[in-house]
Design an enzyme around this catalytic site. Structure first.
Site, PDB file in Angstrom:
ATOM      1  N   ALA A 126       0.789  -1.219   0.000  1.00  0.00           N
ATOM      2  CA  ALA A 126       0.000   0.000   0.000  1.00  0.00           C
ATOM      3  C   ALA A 126       0.824   1.273   0.000  1.00  0.00           C
ATOM      4  CB  ALA A 126      -0.926  -0.003   1.217  1.00  0.00           C
ATOM      5  N   ASN A 192       2.570  -4.754   7.285  1.00  0.00           N
ATOM      6  CA  ASN A 192       3.529  -5.310   6.338  1.00  0.00           C
ATOM      7  C   ASN A 192       4.208  -4.209   5.530  1.00  0.00           C
ATOM      8  OD1 ASN A 192       3.505  -8.191   6.661  1.00  0.00           O
ATOM      9  ND2 ASN A 192       1.429  -8.198   5.872  1.00  0.00           N
ATOM     10  N   HIS A 222      -1.022   6.355   4.719  1.00  0.00           N
ATOM     11  CA  HIS A 222       0.387   5.988   4.843  1.00  0.00           C
ATOM     12  C   HIS A 222       1.242   7.206   4.538  1.00  0.00           C
ATOM     13  CE1 HIS A 222      -0.986   1.783   4.802  1.00  0.00           C
ATOM     14  NE2 HIS A 222      -1.750   2.154   3.785  1.00  0.00           N
TER      15      HIS A 222
END
Length: 275
Positions: A126, A192, A222
């Site tokens: 992502a 992850n 993010h």
């Protein structure tokens, strides 16, 4: 190196039938209609896509002789299946990049790939900007910091649920602060992406991570902050979650699909899949 066109007819085994696996199998059937597909599980599921072979265990997987193994089932699946597949000459794409926080496992995977003349391929997931991070590393990096923000209930089933009343949070709350290695071990299903950042940059112990339960956001956010001899950059992504799993960013599934396209030398999709 681009794959030869005939590899599109290869056998592909997918480990796991959670949100990512359920997304991936029908996409593989569309992208590679000549490929034979198998699903690797501990138990036979109630329903799988028509024409998909179900394999229960490592021995049946290797006996089926896949050309490519795709892991979508978590850190345990990486440990259980990937070293043996690599030693047998099977290329492997893993989505649970956080498993590589274990230095011993990383060494085993590297040795297995060398022994089997196979490739271990990790998925960026992502996060974006890893190409810039990797490039900047050659000049020297001073600091790499990742900040992950998700709605509070997206952290359900993690250590944060034991430490906080997630449903009652009204302000952004830091649920973890530490190294990328520690975050990948403590939050294997949610973080992850921090492992992908660590591998592209300055490693698991020097990469700084902050995870936030934020009731103000509705998407998985993010942020990447990098400083070094090259200068500095900041990247922020706000990703919609997979419809079947709020813990997984939709972009992570798209990233896996892009990696598969690259592996088989397929053209990029102009439109992409629908939800």
């Amino acid at each position: 190196m681009r794959a030869e066109p005939q590899r599109a007819a290869a056998r592909i085994a997918v480990i796991g039938h959670g949100a990512m696996g359920r997304y991936l199998l029908p996409r593989l059937a569309q992208l590679l209609p000549r490929a034979e597909l198998a699903l690797v599980l501990r138990d036979t599921p109630d329903k799988v896509p028509a024409g998909t072979t179900v394999l229960t265990g490592a021995a049946p997987l290797l006996a089926w002789q896949p050309g490519l193994l795709i892991e979508c089932a978590g850190h345990g699946a990486v440990r259980e299946h990937v070293p043996g597949a690599l030693r047998a000459g099977v290329d492997a794409i893993i989505t649970s990049v956080g498993a590589l926080a274990d230095a011993g496992l990383r060494a085993e995977l590297d040795a297995s790939a060398l022994a089997g003349a196979s490739r271990l391929i990790t998925v960026a997931g992502a996060i974006g900007g890893l190409d810039a991070l990797d490039a900047a590393r050659s000049a020297g990096l001073d600091s790499v910091r990742y900040i992950g923000r998700k709605p509070p209930l997206s952290w359900s089933g993690t250590p944060a649920a034991d430490a906080f009343d997630l449903a009652a949070l009204t302000q952004p709350t830091v649920i973890f602060e530490g190294s990328a290695g520690a975050s990948a071990r403590a939050y294997p299903k949610n973080a992850n992406v921090t492992a992908a950042v660590a591998l592209a940059g300055i490693g698991f112990e020097r990469t700084e991570v902050t995870l936030v339960a934020d009731p103000r956001v509705t998407q998985n956010c993010h942020e990447l902050e990098v400083r070094g001899a090259f200068g500095e950059f900041q990247i922020r992504l706000a990703n919609a979650p997979l419809p079947d799993n709020p813990k997984t960013s939709w972009l992570a599934a798209l990233s896996l699909e892009a990696q598969i396209r690259a592996y088989f030398g397929l053209a990029s999709s102009a439109e992409g899949p629908r939800a």
